[in-house]
Scaffold this active site. Structure first.
Site, PDB file in Angstrom:
ATOM      1  CE  LYS A  11      -4.816  -0.811   0.185  1.00  0.00           C
ATOM      2  NZ  LYS A  11      -5.733  -0.468  -0.482  1.00  0.00           N
ATOM      3  CB  SER A  13      -0.977  -8.540  -0.619  1.00  0.00           C
ATOM      4  OG  SER A  13      -1.285  -8.643   0.014  1.00  0.00           O
TER       5      SER A  13
END
Length: 335
Positions: free
Chosen positions: A59, A312
């Site tokens: 992110k 992720s």
């Protein structure tokens, strides 16, 4: 495919530009072969370790690219974001690096580790609502009342382009990759990666993975139009998004080959195996791609193929890890 690409909200040029922006601070994360998953599947399986990115998640890329492109007037107003945790930390660290005031709205159910990390980067944290969508509605109310600059978690061209830099890094290491398997929440990560990979080679398979319990993007992909889906909470809290974004769904609908969901037990098993067999600490969302591989639900895209599974993120409470490991230890003792 070329005609389709030109009509999408994010382009390969946007992603190349994002690469030059993000590299100011962002890391080129490791891409390693998992001998465990390779032996299990009959494919060559590699892991893209975004849990090793700044803030422990992919992110940071999208948040930094978005905030770096704000006007000075927008920066002066301060920024606000809504997040279950990882986008929060990306916005918080970016704001600290660029000298901008930031506020983050998080669900009351957000993991303690993510809340504390966000506050540690200097952001003001507001806990509101039982889930992401409640927190998002409250964040939008603050934006309307104060005029603070909103940083979307996924449904934004600059955010998608930032996440797409992962695709460029994969191609730099394995140009002949056959399949890329990606965790999906709102869709920013898979949208950016899909544009990067499909521009280079339209035959690369892009596979999205969500939890059985919350999978708005998968439900929308199957329906051919945007719908929501939520039946219960999920350990993959970083991907617990009931409704996909408008821009991200447009990219997914056009470029993603297949979407699959996995159970809570399959996610926990993947978390356990990544820790035990690969020595990688991941959160639930970070284990989704591995869970899809271990479950056998994507065998046709893995067996005999060069495969990259995106890990992720790794922002997980230690108590959660203890619970997962303990769950399987007890199960083995009962056998």
């Amino acid at each position: 495919m070329t005609d389709t690409m030109t009509k999408l909200p994010v382009s390969i040029e946007d992603i190349h530009e994002a690469k030059n922006v993000v590299k100011q601070y962002g890391r080129v994360t490791p891409l390693i072969q998992s001998m465990f998953l390779t032996a299990k599947t009959g494919g060559q399986v590699f892991l893209k370790l975004e849990n090793m990115q700044l803030t422990g998640s992919f992110k940071f890329r999208g948040a930094f690219n978005k905030i770096a492109h704000l006007t000075q007037a927008e920066k002066d107003k301060g920024v606000i974001a809504v997040s279950a945790g990882n986008h929060a930390q990306g916005v918080a660290l970016t704001s600290k690096l660029l000298g901008i005031q930031s506020t983050i709205v998080m669900p009351e159910t957000a993991p303690k580790a993510k809340v504390e990390a966000t506050e540690g980067y200097g952001s003001k944290v507001i806990l509101h609502g039982a889930g992401f969508d409640d927190a998002k509605a409250y964040c939008e109310k603050i934006v309307e009342e104060t005029g603070v600059t909103y940083i979307p978690p996924y449904d934004d061209e600059f955010v998608m382009a930032g996440q797409g830099t992962i695709g460029l890094e994969i191609l730099d290491s394995i140009w002949d990759v056959d399949t890329v398997i990606v965790p999906v929440g709102g869709g920013g990560l898979i949208a950016g990666i899909a544009v990067a990979m499909k521009t280079f080679n339209p035959n690369i398979n892009i596979i999205g993975v969500q939890a059985d319990n919350i999978h708005g993007m998968t439900a929308s992909f199957r329906a051919g139009h945007k719908v929501g889906y939520k039946k219960a909470a999920t350990i993959a809290d970083g991907c617990a998004v009931e409704f996909p974004g408008n821009l991200t769904f447009e990219v997914v609908e056009n470029l993603v080959d297949y979407m699959v969901t996995v159970s809570e037990q399959e996610i926990e098993l993947a978390m356990k195996d990544l820790i035990q067999r690969t020595k990688i600490v991941v959160e639930g969302a970070g284990a989704l791609a591995t869970a899809a591989i271990l479950s056998g639900k994507v065998n046709q895209y893995v067996n005999g193929k060069k495969v990259v599974a995106v890990v992720s993120g790794g922002n997980v409470d230690l108590n959660r890890i203890t619970d997962v490991i303990g769950h399987f230890s007890v199960a083995n003792e009962l056998k």
